[in-house]
Design an enzyme around this catalytic site. Structure first.
Site, PDB file in Angstrom:
ATOM      1  CE  LYS A  13      -1.297  -2.633   3.947  1.00 36.45           C
ATOM      2  NZ  LYS A  13      -1.769  -1.546   3.790  1.00 36.45           N
ATOM      3  CE1 TYR A  68       1.292  -4.699   2.128  1.00 37.77           C
ATOM      4  CE2 TYR A  68       0.000  -6.695   2.686  1.00 37.77           C
ATOM      5  CZ  TYR A  68       0.148  -5.549   2.107  1.00 37.77           C
ATOM      6  OH  TYR A  68      -0.872  -4.811   1.262  1.00 37.77           O
TER       7      TYR A  68
HETATM    8  N1  NAD Z   1      -3.338  -4.471  -4.929  1.00 36.03           N
HETATM    9  C1  NAD Z   1      -3.501  -5.655  -4.054  1.00 36.03           C
HETATM   10  O1  NAD Z   1      -3.636  -6.431  -4.232  1.00 36.03           O
HETATM   11  C2  NAD Z   1      -3.531  -5.118  -2.429  1.00 36.03           C
HETATM   12  C3  NAD Z   1      -4.289  -5.998  -1.671  1.00 36.03           C
HETATM   13  C4  NAD Z   1      -4.351  -5.632  -0.396  1.00 36.03           C
HETATM   14  C5  NAD Z   1      -3.942  -4.392   0.212  1.00 36.03           C
HETATM   15  N2  NAD Z   1      -3.715  -3.585  -0.842  1.00 36.03           N
HETATM   16  C6  NAD Z   1      -3.027  -2.037  -0.315  1.00 36.03           C
HETATM   17  O2  NAD Z   1      -4.076  -1.432  -1.016  1.00 36.03           O
HETATM   18  C7  NAD Z   1      -3.110   0.066  -0.845  1.00 36.03           C
HETATM   19  C8  NAD Z   1      -3.052   0.681  -2.146  1.00 36.03           C
HETATM   20  O3  NAD Z   1      -2.294  -0.055  -3.091  1.00 36.03           O
HETATM   21  P1  NAD Z   1      -2.269  -0.194  -4.453  1.00 36.03           P
HETATM   22  O4  NAD Z   1      -2.601  -1.859  -4.463  1.00 36.03           O
HETATM   23  O5  NAD Z   1      -3.264   0.765  -5.041  1.00 36.03           O
HETATM   24  O6  NAD Z   1      -0.845  -0.133  -4.908  1.00 36.03           O
HETATM   25  P2  NAD Z   1      -0.039   0.838  -5.888  1.00 36.03           P
HETATM   26  O7  NAD Z   1       1.424   0.508  -5.867  1.00 36.03           O
HETATM   27  O8  NAD Z   1      -0.752   0.857  -7.357  1.00 36.03           O
HETATM   28  O9  NAD Z   1      -0.296   2.422  -5.203  1.00 36.03           O
HETATM   29  C9  NAD Z   1       0.305   2.564  -3.996  1.00 36.03           C
HETATM   30  C10 NAD Z   1       0.656   4.127  -4.133  1.00 36.03           C
HETATM   31  O10 NAD Z   1       1.455   4.509  -2.774  1.00 36.03           O
HETATM   32  C11 NAD Z   1       2.493   5.399  -3.072  1.00 36.03           C
HETATM   33  N3  NAD Z   1       3.392   5.299  -2.034  1.00 36.03           N
HETATM   34  C12 NAD Z   1       4.389   4.206  -1.450  1.00 36.03           C
HETATM   35  N4  NAD Z   1       5.126   4.853  -0.717  1.00 36.03           N
HETATM   36  C13 NAD Z   1       4.586   6.047  -0.396  1.00 36.03           C
HETATM   37  C14 NAD Z   1       5.112   7.050   0.523  1.00 36.03           C
HETATM   38  N5  NAD Z   1       6.305   6.784   1.463  1.00 36.03           N
HETATM   39  N6  NAD Z   1       4.590   8.140   0.456  1.00 36.03           N
HETATM   40  C15 NAD Z   1       3.641   8.407  -0.369  1.00 36.03           C
HETATM   41  N7  NAD Z   1       2.994   7.544  -1.242  1.00 36.03           N
HETATM   42  C16 NAD Z   1       3.644   6.251  -1.359  1.00 36.03           C
HETATM   43  C17 NAD Z   1       3.266   4.807  -4.396  1.00 36.03           C
HETATM   44  O11 NAD Z   1       3.804   5.668  -5.018  1.00 36.03           O
HETATM   45  C18 NAD Z   1       1.695   4.255  -5.099  1.00 36.03           C
HETATM   46  O12 NAD Z   1       1.468   5.452  -6.131  1.00 36.03           O
HETATM   47  C19 NAD Z   1      -1.867  -0.195  -0.103  1.00 36.03           C
HETATM   48  O13 NAD Z   1      -1.943   0.062   1.308  1.00 36.03           O
HETATM   49  C20 NAD Z   1      -1.830  -1.724  -0.195  1.00 36.03           C
HETATM   50  O14 NAD Z   1      -1.243  -2.387   0.973  1.00 36.03           O
HETATM   51  C21 NAD Z   1      -3.335  -3.798  -2.115  1.00 36.03           C
END
Ligand code: NAD
Length: 256
Positions: free
Chosen positions: A160, A156
């Site tokens: 990133k 990851y």
């Molecule tokens: N939640 C956190 O703490 C956090 C922290 C840092 C970064 N992020 C980043 O934020 C972004 C959004 O994540 P989130 O926290 O809302 O998570 P989440 O799991 O709620 O949402 C992510 C969405 O991406 C979709 N997804 C996954 N693989 C996919 C694919 N191959 N094609 C299409 N859709 C796909 C999933 O079905 C899900 O609906 C991500 O890039 C994540 O790495 C999140």
């Protein structure tokens, strides 16, 4: 010129069936954008229902964005509307905190494909459309793991960090042609991202021990809506002079 009004914009938001992507979709649509809600999960349809229920416009596309053809088709569909095109590369998947010595090859490949290769596919397809229409805005959703080595596992973290390279290169290469590319880097956000991670299988001896205690003492978790504010700003003309910015949105976690 400098406005957050999104009327006349069609914005592709990936991973918009949940969490940060859903909140971003709702905010962009409330500002007048037509949002193409892309997700591998059927929950893309629920996001569209939320948007249309609130008087906004959105289209659901259920697709795996790490599939090269699906990514190209997604941008082609959005471009058909003839609006100014925007792209929010938000979809992402987490790893199980394994250090390099314990990386599972299949998991490495999948994480790199979804978190880094898919954004490249989508940017590659979007840029010609943006150039044809006088410019456009791309927002990549990174992570604290884009900025530091201790926020997740090797896969990851590498994906990133790579996304920041893609952000900066795109910003520099196309900036003169009015394409902006920026990254928002969340810390801890209250979403479903950990739901696909089997924490019971996580072996602290294989990498980062549970990071939660560190997190909990250092930061508060954000609501997806707080991330949406920053992403929507970067996607809008209000950010007209912001290009190649990598913005921590983490309540100060990466400042430590
Ligand atoms: N939640 C956190 O703490 C956090 C922290 C840092 C970064 N992020 C980043 O934020 C972004 C959004 O994540 P989130 O926290 O809302 O998570 P989440 O799991 O709620 O949402 C992510 C969405 O991406 C979709 N997804 C996954 N693989 C996919 C694919 N191959 N094609 C299409 N859709 C796909 C999933 O079905 C899900 O609906 C991500 O890039 C994540 O790495 C999140």
């Amino acid at each position: 010129m400098t406005t957050t009004d999104m009327t006349g914009h069609t914005i592709v938001v990936t991973g918009a069936g949940s969490g940060i992507g859903r909140a971003t979709t709702q905010l962009l649509a409330s500002r007048g954008a037509h949002v193409v809600v892309a997700d591998i999960a059927e929950s893309a349809h629920e996001t569209v229902e939320l948007v249309t229920g609130a008087g906004g416009e959105a289209t659901a596309v259920v697709a795996d964005i790490s599939d090269e053809q699906a990514a190209a088709d997604l941008i082609a569909l959005a471009a058909e509307r003839g609006d100014r095109l925007g792209l929010v590369n938000n979809a992402g998947i987490m790893d199980a905190f394994a250090g390099a010595a314990h990386v599972d090859t299949a998991q490495w490949d999948r994480i790199l494909r979804v978190n880094l290769t898919a954004p490249m596919y989508l940017i590659r397809a979007a840029i010609p459309v943006m150039l044809e229409r006088g410019g456009g805005a791309i927002v990549n959703v990174g992570s604290s793991a884009s900025l530091r080595g201790g926020a997740a596992g090797a896969a990851y973290t590498s994906s990133k960090h790579g996304l920041i390279g893609l952000t900066l290169n795109t910003a520099y290469t196309y900036g003169k042609q009015s394409i902006r590319c920026n990254a928002a880097c969340p810390g801890g956000v209250e979403t479903n991202i950990m739901s696909g991670t089997d924490m019971s299988a996580m072996n602290p001896e294989h990498g980062l021990a549970a990071i939660t205690p560190v997190h909990q003492s250092a930061i508060r978790n954000a609501k997806p809506e707080e991330l949406a504010q920053v992403i929507a700003f970067l996607a809008s003309d209000a950010a007209s002079d912001v290009n190649g910015a990598v913005i921590p949105v983490d309540a100060g976690w990466s400042a430590g």
